[in-house]
Design an enzyme around this catalytic site. Structure first.
Site, PDB file in Angstrom:
ATOM      1  CG  HIS A  43       5.088   0.672   2.801  1.00  0.00           C
ATOM      2  ND1 HIS A  43       4.582   1.834   2.284  1.00  0.00           N
ATOM      3  CD2 HIS A  43       4.558   0.551   4.046  1.00  0.00           C
ATOM      4  CE1 HIS A  43       3.785   2.404   3.171  1.00  0.00           C
ATOM      5  NE2 HIS A  43       3.738   1.639   4.254  1.00  0.00           N
TER       6      HIS A  43
ATOM      7  CG  ASP B  54       2.046   4.844   4.768  1.00  0.00           C
ATOM      8  OD1 ASP B  54       1.574   3.724   5.046  1.00  0.00           O
ATOM      9  OD2 ASP B  54       3.243   5.134   4.923  1.00  0.00           O
TER      10      ASP B  54
ATOM     11  CG  HIS C 152      -0.162   0.047   2.531  1.00  0.00           C
ATOM     12  ND1 HIS C 152       0.447  -1.073   3.055  1.00  0.00           N
ATOM     13  CD2 HIS C 152       0.130   1.056   3.371  1.00  0.00           C
ATOM     14  CE1 HIS C 152       1.060  -0.760   4.178  1.00  0.00           C
ATOM     15  NE2 HIS C 152       0.908   0.532   4.395  1.00  0.00           N
TER      16      HIS C 152
ATOM     17  NE  ARG D  22       2.907   5.769   9.340  1.00  0.00           N
ATOM     18  CZ  ARG D  22       1.939   5.228   8.651  1.00  0.00           C
ATOM     19  NH1 ARG D  22       1.941   3.938   8.405  1.00  0.00           N
ATOM     20  NH2 ARG D  22       0.944   5.938   8.201  1.00  0.00           N
TER      21      ARG D  22
HETATM   22  C1  SIN Z   1       3.480   0.822   7.673  1.00  0.00           C
HETATM   23  O1  SIN Z   1       2.740   0.378   6.794  1.00  0.00           O
HETATM   24  O2  SIN Z   1       3.624   2.020   7.840  1.00  0.00           O
HETATM   25  C2  SIN Z   1       4.261  -0.110   8.557  1.00  0.00           C
HETATM   26  C3  SIN Z   1       5.552  -0.494   7.973  1.00  0.00           C
HETATM   27  C4  SIN Z   1       6.324  -1.399   8.897  1.00  0.00           C
HETATM   28  O3  SIN Z   1       5.939  -1.583  10.055  1.00  0.00           O
HETATM   29  O4  SIN Z   1       7.347  -1.924   8.469  1.00  0.00           O
END
Ligand code: SIN
Length: 282
Positions: A258, A110, A108, A273
């Site tokens: 990702h 984000d 996806h 994050r």
């Molecule tokens: C996410 O999709 O932001 C998580 C990525 C991760 O935990 O590696």
């Protein structure tokens, strides 16, 4: 310049793989960044699409927010619980009690359901399982370039709905995270977007949020999206990053997808994050 040529930078950088990503080893992200470093990081970000900053110490929430703000205003997640006193921070925290691992189901971009989806995301992981918990990234320029010219042309005229209620409702619900005031964004974006900095074209659909293509019959829309969802997951476009404690990944949501791999249950993986606001895809 060949993508694998090392850039002439204020820091050490080397490609992670021929298709995507670079590793930067001698920038301490807990210090202030000067203009030359920021320019080099931006250039590297546009060239490699995902940067992995290694040899880091744990960055405080304040410094993580400050770091993100070098690249733009910070985005606040529409549905996920906010870190106490730091609404800009999204905590990644998976352990034996978890029912979901954020970002684990599929590739996806984000919050692509926002009208102005995030430009990029900076994730630092502080607690890792002994093994596992890698993150995969996929290069959406390459995915676009791998299509035939007629297919590129056909897709370039299409727009798609990116919706979130089906995905977010109930996902983050806990006793302390009341969902009654949550608003679920949705937007229409081009299926092929042009990166505002590089001018390159990238496929911009993902299984989390892209629900249908505007103007097509439901069966036609499903057919095209199923094709794209399988095309963008080709291994040739992907890398798989194995984290070291306190690595900081900075990925471009406009030209990569990702997926976090949840193969470490019941072990713990934890980090923070921040997400940087982007602009309306065109
Ligand atoms: C996410 O999709 O932001 C998580 C990525 C991760 O935990 O590696």
């Amino acid at each position: 310049m060949n993508k694998l040529d090392v850039m002439n930078n204020s820091f050490n950088i080397k490609p992670f793989a021929p298709n995507l990503g670079a590793i930067i080893t001698n920038v301490d992200l807990s210090n202030d960044l000067n203009d030359a470093e920021l320019k080099d990081i931006r250039d590297a970000f546009h060239k490699f699409q995902v940067l992995f900053f290694q040899n880091q110490s744990e960055i405080s929430p304040e410094n993580h927010i400050k770091l993100g703000r070098y690249f733009g205003d910070l985005h606040i997640h529409p549905a996920a619980p906010k870190m106490k006193n730091y609404p800009q921070i999204f905590e990644i925290n998976t352990d034996k009690n978890s029912k979901i691992a954020n970002g684990a189901e599929d590739f996806h971009s984000d919050v692509s359901c926002d009208m102005e989806p995030p430009l990029g995301t900076m994730l630092q992981l502080h607690i890792l399982p002994e093994c596992g918990g890698d993150t995969m990234f996929a290069n959406m320029y390459m995915a676009y370039e791998a299509l035939s010219n007629p297919m590129q042309k056909f897709l370039s005229d299409l727009k798609a709905f990116h919706e979130s209620e089906h995905f977010y409702r109930g996902r983050y619900k806990t006793e302390s995270n009341d969902e009654s005031k949550t608003e679920y964004p949705s937007a229409i974006h081009p299926v092929i977007r042009t990166h505002p900095e590089t001018g390159k074209k990238a496929i911009f659909v993902n299984k989390f949020f892209t629900t249908r293509i505007v103007g097509l019959e439901p069966q036609e829309s499903k057919f095209i999206l199923d094709f794209l969802f399988s095309h963008i997951e080709k291994t040739e476009f992907q890398i798989r990053y194995r984290w070291n404690k306190n690595d900081m990944a900075f990925w471009d949501n406009r030209c990569t997808l990702h997926k976090a791999i949840w193969d470490y249950f019941p072990n713990k993986r934890k980090g923070r994050r921040v997400t940087i606001k982007g602009d309306k895809p065109f």
